[in-house]
Scaffold this motif. Structure first.
Motif, mmCIF file in Angstrom:
data_model
loop_
_atom_site.group_PDB
_atom_site.id
_atom_site.type_symbol
_atom_site.label_atom_id
_atom_site.label_comp_id
_atom_site.label_asym_id
_atom_site.label_seq_id
_atom_site.Cartn_x
_atom_site.Cartn_y
_atom_site.Cartn_z
ATOM 1 N N TYR A 40 0.863 -1.186 0.000
ATOM 2 C CA TYR A 40 0.000 0.000 0.000
ATOM 3 C C TYR A 40 0.897 1.233 0.000
ATOM 4 O O TYR A 40 1.698 1.428 0.899
ATOM 5 C CB TYR A 40 -0.877 -0.030 1.254
ATOM 6 N N ARG A 41 0.775 2.052 -1.044
ATOM 7 C CA ARG A 41 1.652 3.213 -1.183
ATOM 8 C C ARG A 41 0.937 4.491 -0.733
ATOM 9 O O ARG A 41 -0.226 4.707 -1.083
ATOM 10 C CB ARG A 41 2.117 3.368 -2.626
ATOM 11 N N ILE A 42 1.647 5.304 0.030
ATOM 12 C CA ILE A 42 1.118 6.560 0.547
ATOM 13 C C ILE A 42 1.985 7.701 0.023
ATOM 14 O O ILE A 42 3.203 7.622 0.038
ATOM 15 C CB ILE A 42 1.121 6.565 2.089
ATOM 16 N N SER A 43 1.337 8.761 -0.446
ATOM 17 C CA SER A 43 2.053 9.969 -0.860
ATOM 18 C C SER A 43 1.511 11.127 -0.036
ATOM 19 O O SER A 43 0.301 11.255 0.150
ATOM 20 C CB SER A 43 1.838 10.236 -2.350
ATOM 21 N N TYR A 44 2.413 11.970 0.449
ATOM 22 C CA TYR A 44 2.056 13.026 1.379
ATOM 23 C C TYR A 44 2.536 14.376 0.854
ATOM 24 O O TYR A 44 3.730 14.586 0.685
ATOM 25 C CB TYR A 44 2.692 12.699 2.734
ATOM 26 N N LEU A 45 1.588 15.271 0.594
ATOM 27 C CA LEU A 45 1.922 16.638 0.214
ATOM 28 C C LEU A 45 2.130 17.441 1.484
ATOM 29 O O LEU A 45 1.200 17.635 2.261
ATOM 30 C CB LEU A 45 0.806 17.284 -0.605
ATOM 31 N N THR A 46 3.355 17.881 1.689
ATOM 32 C CA THR A 46 3.652 18.734 2.839
ATOM 33 C C THR A 46 3.851 20.163 2.361
ATOM 34 O O THR A 46 3.971 20.420 1.165
ATOM 35 C CB THR A 46 4.943 18.275 3.561
ATOM 36 N N GLN A 47 3.908 21.071 3.289
ATOM 37 C CA GLN A 47 4.173 22.469 2.969
ATOM 38 C C GLN A 47 5.681 22.749 2.984
ATOM 39 O O GLN A 47 6.111 23.854 2.690
ATOM 40 C CB GLN A 47 3.451 23.382 3.961
ATOM 41 N N GLN A 48 6.486 21.734 3.348
ATOM 42 C CA GLN A 48 7.934 21.909 3.385
ATOM 43 C C GLN A 48 8.504 21.710 1.980
ATOM 44 O O GLN A 48 8.098 20.811 1.256
ATOM 45 C CB GLN A 48 8.574 20.915 4.352
ATOM 46 N N LEU B 267 0.726 14.021 -6.932
ATOM 47 C CA LEU B 267 -0.369 13.529 -7.773
ATOM 48 C C LEU B 267 0.102 12.513 -8.796
ATOM 49 O O LEU B 267 -0.563 11.506 -9.040
ATOM 50 C CB LEU B 267 -1.059 14.697 -8.478
ATOM 51 N N VAL B 268 1.258 12.757 -9.416
ATOM 52 C CA VAL B 268 1.743 11.872 -10.473
ATOM 53 C C VAL B 268 2.172 10.510 -9.923
ATOM 54 O O VAL B 268 2.221 9.524 -10.661
ATOM 55 C CB VAL B 268 2.878 12.550 -11.276
ATOM 56 N N SER B 269 2.433 10.424 -8.632
ATOM 57 C CA SER B 269 2.883 9.161 -8.045
ATOM 58 C C SER B 269 1.763 8.121 -7.961
ATOM 59 O O SER B 269 2.029 6.940 -7.762
ATOM 60 C CB SER B 269 3.485 9.396 -6.659
ATOM 61 N N GLU B 270 0.508 8.549 -8.120
ATOM 62 C CA GLU B 270 -0.654 7.659 -8.112
ATOM 63 C C GLU B 270 -0.618 6.655 -6.954
ATOM 64 O O GLU B 270 -0.697 5.443 -7.153
ATOM 65 C CB GLU B 270 -0.785 6.932 -9.443
ATOM 66 N N PRO B 271 -0.548 7.144 -5.708
ATOM 67 C CA PRO B 271 -0.497 6.235 -4.559
ATOM 68 C C PRO B 271 -1.863 5.635 -4.250
ATOM 69 O O PRO B 271 -2.879 6.090 -4.778
ATOM 70 C CB PRO B 271 -0.061 7.165 -3.419
ATOM 71 N N ASN B 272 -1.873 4.650 -3.372
ATOM 72 C CA ASN B 272 -3.135 4.103 -2.886
ATOM 73 C C ASN B 272 -3.846 5.099 -1.975
ATOM 74 O O ASN B 272 -5.070 5.155 -1.939
ATOM 75 C CB ASN B 272 -2.902 2.801 -2.118
ATOM 76 N N LEU B 273 -3.047 5.857 -1.216
ATOM 77 C CA LEU B 273 -3.587 6.884 -0.330
ATOM 78 C C LEU B 273 -2.821 8.175 -0.554
ATOM 79 O O LEU B 273 -1.599 8.207 -0.450
ATOM 80 C CB LEU B 273 -3.472 6.461 1.142
ATOM 81 N N LEU B 274 -3.553 9.226 -0.836
ATOM 82 C CA LEU B 274 -2.973 10.545 -1.051
ATOM 83 C C LEU B 274 -3.333 11.415 0.148
ATOM 84 O O LEU B 274 -4.511 11.595 0.460
ATOM 85 C CB LEU B 274 -3.546 11.136 -2.333
ATOM 86 N N LEU B 275 -2.318 11.919 0.842
ATOM 87 C CA LEU B 275 -2.509 12.809 1.988
ATOM 88 C C LEU B 275 -2.188 14.226 1.530
ATOM 89 O O LEU B 275 -1.046 14.520 1.168
ATOM 90 C CB LEU B 275 -1.576 12.414 3.138
ATOM 91 N N LEU B 276 -3.187 15.096 1.535
ATOM 92 C CA LEU B 276 -3.009 16.465 1.062
ATOM 93 C C LEU B 276 -3.248 17.441 2.211
ATOM 94 O O LEU B 276 -4.356 17.535 2.730
ATOM 95 C CB LEU B 276 -3.975 16.774 -0.085
ATOM 96 N N ASP B 277 -2.200 18.158 2.593
ATOM 97 C CA ASP B 277 -2.272 19.142 3.667
ATOM 98 C C ASP B 277 -2.394 20.523 3.044
ATOM 99 O O ASP B 277 -1.432 21.047 2.496
ATOM 100 C CB ASP B 277 -1.015 19.035 4.542
ATOM 101 N N GLU B 278 -3.601 21.091 3.109
ATOM 102 C CA GLU B 278 -3.898 22.413 2.545
ATOM 103 C C GLU B 278 -3.496 22.522 1.069
ATOM 104 O O GLU B 278 -2.708 23.394 0.697
ATOM 105 C CB GLU B 278 -3.216 23.501 3.372
ATOM 106 N N PRO B 279 -4.045 21.655 0.206
ATOM 107 C CA PRO B 279 -3.610 21.656 -1.197
ATOM 108 C C PRO B 279 -3.990 22.901 -1.984
ATOM 109 O O PRO B 279 -3.384 23.173 -3.018
ATOM 110 C CB PRO B 279 -4.309 20.422 -1.776
ATOM 111 N N THR B 280 -4.978 23.678 -1.522
ATOM 112 C CA THR B 280 -5.384 24.856 -2.283
ATOM 113 C C THR B 280 -4.609 26.113 -1.899
ATOM 114 O O THR B 280 -4.780 27.153 -2.539
ATOM 115 C CB THR B 280 -6.893 25.123 -2.143
ATOM 116 N N ASN B 281 -3.754 26.011 -0.886
ATOM 117 C CA ASN B 281 -2.906 27.165 -0.560
ATOM 118 C C ASN B 281 -2.065 27.505 -1.779
ATOM 119 O O ASN B 281 -1.508 26.620 -2.425
ATOM 120 C CB ASN B 281 -1.980 26.851 0.614
#
Length: 192
Positions: free
Chosen positions: A64-72, A134-148
């Motif tokens: 199970y692959r997870i991708s996490y968008l951070t603000q860092q 987004l391009v990594s197409e994970p099983n779970l995408l964690l998006l922290d404030e993606p519209t900032n």
């Protein structure tokens, strides 16, 4: 599918999360809300394996692959396109068109693809991190404030993109309209 069972986390004597239980079913899109400082980002860091727990368990299926968008912001490649391509699966390493499609949707131009990511404004650096996730197409995408840092055109594009997303998503956002358009469920963190 993600399953959190009785997750607790403290920093010193300050309890951040206490007995948090959550189960994501295939294809669910969850909006995670709560006041600033309630532990939303801490929960993301726990799910992503960046932070430990005091108690509880996290169960995911094998591979199970997870991708996490951070603000860092941290870049290891020389051009915008190369950074975006870091998110591709190894067997897709030459599928630049997938990255370009997402970059263009987020407001990048053809000329931007060859630029150094360090030349970009802070907002476009966050957009580049979003494209890579987004391009990594994970099983779970964690998006922290993606519209900032997104303008209205990019917000509309990301709404359409995420509505068509087949896998699970958890989104932290204070943008209620965005969450209403994209998510199928809502969870709130309140008093741990």
């Amino acid at each position: 599918m993600l399953h959190l069972h009785n997750i607790s986390k403290s920093f010193g004597k300050v309890v951040i999360l206490e007995n948090v239980t959550l189960q994501m079913e295939p294809g669910e899109k969850l909006g995670l809300i709560g006041r600033n400082g309630t532990g939303k980002t801490t929960l993301f860091r726990i799910i992503n394996g960046e932070e430990g727990t005091d108690s509880g368990s996290i169960v995911t299926p094998r591979n199970y692959r997870i991708s996490y968008l951070t603000q860092q912001i941290e870049f290891h490649s020389k051009t915008v396109l190369e950074v975006g391509c870091e998110g591709l699966k190894p067997e897709e390493k030459y599928d630049h068109y997938k990255v370009e499609k997402i970059l263009f949707g987020l407001g990048f131009t053809e000329e931007d693809l060859a630029r150094s990511p360090l030349e970009l404004s802070g907002g476009f650096q966050v957009r580049l991190n979003l494209a890579k996730a987004l391009v990594s197409e994970p099983n779970l995408l964690l998006l922290d404030e993606p519209t900032n840092y997104l303008d209205i055109v990019a917000i509309r594009w990301i709404e359409r993109f995420l509505k068509g997303w087949k896998n699970e998503i958890i989104i932290i956002s204070h943008d209620r309209e965005f969450l209403d358009k994209v998510t199928t469920h809502t969870a709130i963190i309140h008093r741990q």
